[in-house]
Design a protein around this motif. Structure first.
Motif, PDB file in Angstrom:
ATOM      1  N   CYS A  93       0.799  -1.214   0.000  1.00 39.09           N
ATOM      2  CA  CYS A  93       0.000   0.000   0.000  1.00 39.09           C
ATOM      3  C   CYS A  93       0.843   1.280   0.000  1.00 39.09           C
ATOM      4  CB  CYS A  93      -0.933  -0.122   1.180  1.00 39.09           C
ATOM      5  SG  CYS A  93      -1.188   1.169   2.292  1.00 39.09           S
ATOM      6  N   VAL A  94       0.326   2.285  -0.673  1.00 32.50           N
ATOM      7  CA  VAL A  94       1.027   3.552  -0.856  1.00 32.50           C
ATOM      8  C   VAL A  94       1.271   4.287   0.468  1.00 32.50           C
ATOM      9  CG1 VAL A  94      -1.111   4.859  -1.206  1.00 32.50           C
ATOM     10  CG2 VAL A  94       0.990   5.655  -2.274  1.00 32.50           C
ATOM     11  N   LEU A  95       0.466   3.966   1.481  1.00 31.02           N
ATOM     12  CA  LEU A  95       0.594   4.710   2.736  1.00 31.02           C
ATOM     13  C   LEU A  95       1.912   4.406   3.455  1.00 31.02           C
ATOM     14  CD1 LEU A  95      -3.072   4.407   4.068  1.00 31.02           C
ATOM     15  CD2 LEU A  95      -2.045   6.244   2.725  1.00 31.02           C
ATOM     16  N   ILE A  96       2.502   3.248   3.158  1.00 30.94           N
ATOM     17  CA  ILE A  96       3.779   2.889   3.804  1.00 30.94           C
ATOM     18  C   ILE A  96       4.913   3.789   3.291  1.00 30.94           C
ATOM     19  CG2 ILE A  96       5.479   1.053   4.142  1.00 30.94           C
ATOM     20  CD1 ILE A  96       3.140  -0.924   3.917  1.00 30.94           C
ATOM     21  N   PRO A  97       5.166   3.806   1.965  1.00 29.37           N
ATOM     22  CA  PRO A  97       6.243   4.695   1.500  1.00 29.37           C
ATOM     23  C   PRO A  97       5.969   6.167   1.793  1.00 29.37           C
ATOM     24  CG  PRO A  97       5.109   3.663  -0.357  1.00 29.37           C
ATOM     25  CD  PRO A  97       4.648   2.964   0.885  1.00 29.37           C
ATOM     26  N   LEU A  98       4.700   6.566   1.730  1.00 31.83           N
ATOM     27  CA  LEU A  98       4.407   7.994   1.989  1.00 31.83           C
ATOM     28  C   LEU A  98       4.821   8.397   3.396  1.00 31.83           C
ATOM     29  CD1 LEU A  98       1.021   9.160   0.457  1.00 31.83           C
ATOM     30  CD2 LEU A  98       3.328   9.889  -0.106  1.00 31.83           C
ATOM     31  N   GLN A  99       4.422   7.584   4.379  1.00 34.74           N
ATOM     32  CA  GLN A  99       4.792   7.914   5.766  1.00 34.74           C
ATOM     33  C   GLN A  99       6.312   7.929   5.931  1.00 34.74           C
ATOM     34  OE1 GLN A  99       2.031   5.853   8.862  1.00 34.74           O
ATOM     35  NE2 GLN A  99       1.821   4.732   6.957  1.00 34.74           N
ATOM     36  N   HIS A 100       6.972   6.920   5.339  1.00 31.28           N
ATOM     37  CA  HIS A 100       8.429   6.849   5.475  1.00 31.28           C
ATOM     38  C   HIS A 100       9.112   8.028   4.784  1.00 31.28           C
ATOM     39  CE1 HIS A 100       8.688   2.299   6.537  1.00 31.28           C
ATOM     40  NE2 HIS A 100       7.931   2.994   7.343  1.00 31.28           N
ATOM     41  N   GLN A 101       8.568   8.434   3.630  1.00 32.21           N
ATOM     42  CA  GLN A 101       9.202   9.548   2.915  1.00 32.21           C
ATOM     43  C   GLN A 101       9.005  10.866   3.659  1.00 32.21           C
ATOM     44  OE1 GLN A 101       7.328   8.735  -0.789  1.00 32.21           O
ATOM     45  NE2 GLN A 101       8.858   7.235  -1.380  1.00 32.21           N
ATOM     46  N   PHE A 102       7.823  11.043   4.264  1.00 29.21           N
ATOM     47  CA  PHE A 102       7.623  12.251   5.064  1.00 29.21           C
ATOM     48  C   PHE A 102       8.525  12.220   6.304  1.00 29.21           C
ATOM     49  CE2 PHE A 102       3.408  12.657   2.865  1.00 29.21           C
ATOM     50  CZ  PHE A 102       3.647  13.902   2.326  1.00 29.21           C
ATOM     51  N   GLY A 103       8.611  11.033   6.921  1.00 24.90           N
ATOM     52  CA  GLY A 103       9.356  10.905   8.178  1.00 24.90           C
ATOM     53  C   GLY A 103      10.860  10.854   8.005  1.00 24.90           C
ATOM     54  N   HIS A 104      11.318  10.092   7.003  1.00 25.13           N
ATOM     55  CA  HIS A 104      12.772   9.872   6.876  1.00 25.13           C
ATOM     56  C   HIS A 104      13.450  10.786   5.860  1.00 25.13           C
ATOM     57  CE1 HIS A 104      12.220   6.594   9.497  1.00 25.13           C
ATOM     58  NE2 HIS A 104      11.703   5.750   8.631  1.00 25.13           N
ATOM     59  N   LEU A 105      12.660  11.369   4.947  1.00 23.22           N
ATOM     60  CA  LEU A 105      13.281  12.216   3.919  1.00 23.22           C
ATOM     61  C   LEU A 105      12.924  13.688   4.091  1.00 23.22           C
ATOM     62  CD1 LEU A 105      12.867  10.205   0.583  1.00 23.22           C
ATOM     63  CD2 LEU A 105      14.982  10.774   1.732  1.00 23.22           C
ATOM     64  N   LEU A 106      11.613  13.967   4.030  1.00 29.66           N
ATOM     65  CA  LEU A 106      11.189  15.369   4.026  1.00 29.66           C
ATOM     66  C   LEU A 106      11.478  16.063   5.365  1.00 29.66           C
ATOM     67  CD1 LEU A 106       9.936  17.459   2.164  1.00 29.66           C
ATOM     68  CD2 LEU A 106       7.682  16.799   3.008  1.00 29.66           C
ATOM     69  N   GLY A 107      11.116  15.376   6.468  1.00 30.94           N
ATOM     70  CA  GLY A 107      11.339  15.972   7.795  1.00 30.94           C
ATOM     71  C   GLY A 107      12.798  16.330   8.025  1.00 30.94           C
ATOM     72  N   PRO A 108      13.702  15.334   7.897  1.00 28.54           N
ATOM     73  CA  PRO A 108      15.128  15.654   8.090  1.00 28.54           C
ATOM     74  C   PRO A 108      15.643  16.706   7.105  1.00 28.54           C
ATOM     75  CG  PRO A 108      14.794  13.273   8.158  1.00 28.54           C
ATOM     76  CD  PRO A 108      13.488  13.883   7.743  1.00 28.54           C
ATOM     77  N   ALA A 109      15.109  16.709   5.861  1.00 29.62           N
ATOM     78  CA  ALA A 109      15.561  17.695   4.877  1.00 29.62           C
ATOM     79  C   ALA A 109      15.152  19.102   5.295  1.00 29.62           C
ATOM     80  CB  ALA A 109      14.979  17.360   3.500  1.00 29.62           C
ATOM     81  N   ILE A 110      13.930  19.226   5.835  1.00 31.48           N
ATOM     82  CA  ILE A 110      13.474  20.541   6.313  1.00 31.48           C
ATOM     83  C   ILE A 110      14.348  20.972   7.495  1.00 31.48           C
ATOM     84  CG2 ILE A 110      11.556  21.786   7.412  1.00 31.48           C
ATOM     85  CD1 ILE A 110       9.650  19.986   5.762  1.00 31.48           C
ATOM     86  N   SER A 111      14.612  20.001   8.393  1.00 32.30           N
ATOM     87  CA  SER A 111      15.460  20.311   9.564  1.00 32.30           C
ATOM     88  C   SER A 111      16.829  20.824   9.138  1.00 32.30           C
ATOM     89  CB  SER A 111      15.684  19.045  10.401  1.00 32.30           C
ATOM     90  OG  SER A 111      14.575  18.771  11.156  1.00 32.30           O
ATOM     91  N   ALA A 112      17.403  20.150   8.133  1.00 32.64           N
ATOM     92  CA  ALA A 112      18.755  20.505   7.695  1.00 32.64           C
ATOM     93  C   ALA A 112      18.750  21.674   6.717  1.00 32.64           C
ATOM     94  CB  ALA A 112      19.411  19.283   7.048  1.00 32.64           C
ATOM     95  N   GLY A 113      17.573  22.047   6.235  1.00 40.91           N
ATOM     96  CA  GLY A 113      17.475  23.129   5.252  1.00 40.91           C
ATOM     97  C   GLY A 113      18.070  22.749   3.910  1.00 40.91           C
ATOM     98  N   VAL A 114      18.095  21.446   3.645  1.00 39.49           N
ATOM     99  CA  VAL A 114      18.688  20.979   2.380  1.00 39.49           C
ATOM    100  C   VAL A 114      17.619  20.263   1.564  1.00 39.49           C
ATOM    101  CG1 VAL A 114      20.479  19.551   1.336  1.00 39.49           C
ATOM    102  CG2 VAL A 114      20.877  20.621   3.554  1.00 39.49           C
ATOM    103  N   PHE A 115      17.260  20.864   0.460  1.00 36.91           N
ATOM    104  CA  PHE A 115      16.300  20.222  -0.438  1.00 36.91           C
ATOM    105  C   PHE A 115      16.999  19.842  -1.725  1.00 36.91           C
ATOM    106  CE2 PHE A 115      13.209  22.411   2.192  1.00 36.91           C
ATOM    107  CZ  PHE A 115      12.256  21.415   2.332  1.00 36.91           C
ATOM    108  N   GLY A 116      16.625  18.735  -2.239  1.00 47.11           N
ATOM    109  CA  GLY A 116      17.206  18.334  -3.516  1.00 47.11           C
ATOM    110  C   GLY A 116      16.287  17.326  -4.166  1.00 47.11           C
ATOM    111  N   LEU A 117      16.702  16.912  -5.341  1.00 48.51           N
ATOM    112  CA  LEU A 117      15.891  15.929  -6.059  1.00 48.51           C
ATOM    113  C   LEU A 117      15.785  14.623  -5.282  1.00 48.51           C
ATOM    114  CD1 LEU A 117      16.899  16.390  -9.802  1.00 48.51           C
ATOM    115  CD2 LEU A 117      14.717  16.944  -8.709  1.00 48.51           C
ATOM    116  N   SER A 118      16.853  14.306  -4.503  1.00 50.04           N
ATOM    117  CA  SER A 118      16.818  13.049  -3.754  1.00 50.04           C
ATOM    118  C   SER A 118      15.737  13.067  -2.676  1.00 50.04           C
ATOM    119  CB  SER A 118      18.180  12.762  -3.125  1.00 50.04           C
ATOM    120  OG  SER A 118      18.483  13.763  -2.177  1.00 50.04           O
TER     121      SER A 118
END
Lengths: 342, 259
Positions: free
Chosen positions: A56-81
């Motif tokens: 189900c799509v809800l698994i990757p979505l939660q992980h991407q918000f939690g493990h990618l987007l959140g830390p990226a916002i914290s670090a102020g680093v956005f990129g294609l990755s």
């Protein structure tokens, strides 16, 4: 009525095949296929099931918000990755969703099928069923699916990634999802049915999950599809419903005002399909099960269409045969027909 | 157990064994959340070996080894990569294999391809290896196939050891398959997945053909079983409680309707 003409029976067969594929499918298509097929399936197929073929799509979505987007916002680093995985997940979801629209809920979701099977057992046990919930209760329940999507799928995982809340809330929807317990149990695993004592947060989430699973087990005997009413997948589908190719349409007539059989037949208690004068009656709670079309007694008033191709159009002959088949299934005497539920 | 002590422990209890891979301690600690960070692996007893990294699309690249340590940087490709060390000499052909998960663009390939690829004459293939949401855990079974020249090897002995000190021998069946019961051998278990470090499991197999000796090792990490802090009995009790609650709700609704 021959079973191959009965839309509900056809749907049950499709649901059963989907259940087998989604719970045991890796036996047929290979153990690693769940990682490969999509990871964005628009229904509750669980990755914690060791034999699943897709999840189900809800698994990757939660992980991407939690493990990618959140830390990226914290670090102020956005990129294609950071952006691309989320975009890829949503686009994959969208591609699959466009094909079947909200029919992923009514035709393919393993948890939806499970609740319907429990409901059928309830019917056979002659447990007095509440076919419709009180309309004020329905109105109170409806926003819950949006709150589930907003908080459990998006905000809590994001807040966890930002460090505002603990990692217990990194994937909170999965932690309480009854499909996780159901599909893993169906695959012969007991390891998802637990109370986690490692922290207060995990303990609360696991108590909620197990208690809710128990509630669904019993409520499904007498109430139609209790969890679907609050499922965040339903809300997520609603966001994209305009692009789906399967449509539910209505040609309003004055007879509709006096009838209301469509609303009675709806397992999600969408009373608006009866009163609506709009052509598009794909409401947010609809799972495209097609029961409203089956139980519409007027020719051509309601239709389930794939783009413009009619899949099922309401028909008085079909209605009579379908109603008779329903009474026979429920074991009701012909005398109870007039006031009987559909 | 830290990475440094893990390596020391592995050195001590595998002194008689062939070369093998183990995680190496990172020079600079990090939170562990950077999925694209390089991973370090130490090749134990691996003097003179050559090392390759094979990506999910089965393309291999030579890896530099410095003081016995290999740095596996992100290849930009998602899924399992194989870290393969090989060495031949004095009639002995040795290999050490470890699978490394990398994050990146989807490779479009099934991990079965890289697991099934013949990376050395004698090889231990995980069948299957863990996938997302799965990992080797104490108290569970892990399944493998022993192959030689790509074909299953029947009735062969495989040595199983762990960095926690467990040892046993298992035998392959006619299809070359064997099952290892991962022991509950963690001396200290804390509540919660993040509160426990994994240990290492090592499988070693040897086979002699036409005067040539072949040795291979497979290593991977395994974790404390969550059933140490997750109670199924309590879970069943909570489901029963939820069912009871639903019954009470339904009865209350019925009574209200009847009134």
């Amino acid at each position: 009525m021959p079973f191959w003409k009965n839309l509900s029976v056809i749907r049950k067969i499709v649901q059963l095949l989907a259940f087998v594929f989604l719970v045991y499918g890796s036996v047929f298509v290979g153990f690693y296929s769940a990682d490969k097929i999509s990871g964005a399936f628009p229904a509750l197929a669980c990755a914690y099931d060791a034999k699943t073929a897709d999840y189900c799509v809800l698994i990757p979505l939660q992980h991407q918000f939690g493990h990618l987007l959140g830390p990226a916002i914290s670090a102020g680093v956005f990129g294609l990755s950071v952006i691309m995985p989320i975009v890829t997940t949503l686009v994959s979801f969208l591609v699959l969703f466009v094909l079947l629209n909200k029919a992923f809920c009514g035709w393919l979701c393993p948890l939806g099928f499970f609740q319907e099977v429990i409901g059928m057992i309830g019917q056979k046990l002659r447990i007095n069923r509440s076919e419709s919930l009180d309309s004020s209760l329905i109105d109170r329940i409806r926003p819950v699916k949006w709150l589930m999507l907003l908080f459990l799928v998006i905000l809590f995982p994001l807040a966890s990634g930002l460090g505002f809340v603990g990692h217990e809330l990194g994937d909170p929807f999965c932690k309480i999802c009854p499909s996780r317990i159901l599909t893993s149990l169906a695959a012969g695993q007991l390891n998802q049915l637990y109370i986690d004592t490692s922290s207060i947060g995990f303990m609360i989430l696991s108590i909620i999950a197990d208690t809710m699973f128990g509630l669904i087990l019993v409520l499904s005997l007498t109430m139609r599809q209790p969890f679907c009413r609050i499922c965040p997948m339903l809300a997520m589908h609603t966001v994209f419903k305009r692009v789906g190719l399967v449509r539910l349409v209505k040609s309003y007539t004055s007879r509709c005002d006096k009838c209301g059989l469509c609303a009675k037949a709806c397992p999600m208690d969408i009373r608006e399909i009866h009163t609506s004068k709009e052509k598009d009656i794909l409401f947010p709670d609809c799972t495209l099960c097609g029961r409203c079309v089956e139980f519409c007694p007027d020719k051509g008033v309601m239709a389930l269409k794939y783009v413009t191709i009619p899949i099922k159009v309401s028909d008085p002959q079909y209605f009579k045969a379908r109603n008779k088949a329903q009474k026979a299934w429920e074991g009701k005497k012909p005398a109870s027909r007039k006031r009987g539920m559909v | 157990m830290t990475g440094a002590t893990l390596v020391v422990v592995l050195f001590s209890f595998t002194s008689h064994a062939a070369m093998l891979w183990a995680p190496a301690p990172a020079k600079h600690g990090h939170g562990g959340h950077d999925r694209h960070a390089a991973k370090l692996f130490k090749l134990i007893d691996g003097q003179g070996a050559s090392v390759q990294l094979i990506n999910p699309q089965l393309k291999s690249m030579e890896m530099a080894i410095e003081q016995g340590v290999v740095k596996v940087k992100s290849t930009g490709m998602d899924n399992y990569h194989a870290l393969v060390a090989t060495r031949s000499g004095n009639g002995v052909n040795e290999s050490a294999i470890r699978y490394v998960y990398q994050f990146g663009k989807p490779s479009g390939e099934s991990p079965s391809n890289i697991m099934g690829l013949e990376k050395s004459k004698l090889e231990i293939e995980p069948s299957p290896y863990a996938r997302e949401h799965w990992r080797y855990q104490s108290g569970t079974e892990a399944r493998f196939i022993l192959r030689f020249d790509g074909k299953p090897l029947a009735n062969m002995e495989v040595e199983f050891t762990t960095s926690n000190g467990s040892e046993k021998k298992v035998k392959t069946d006619l299809a070359g398959r064997f099952v290892v019961d991962l022991p509950r051998d963690f001396a200290e278990v804390n509540a919660g997945r993040m509160a426990n470090h994994p240990a290492e499991l090592i499988l070693t197999a040897g086979h002699s053909v036409a005067g040539e000796r072949h040795l291979t090792t497979f290593s991977a990490d395994y974790h404390v079983n969550p059933d140490n802090w997750q109670s199924t009995q309590l879970g069943i009790a909570a489901v029963a409680g939820g069912s009871l609650l639903a019954g009470i709700i339904l009865l209350a609704l019925r009574r209200r309707e009847n009134r």
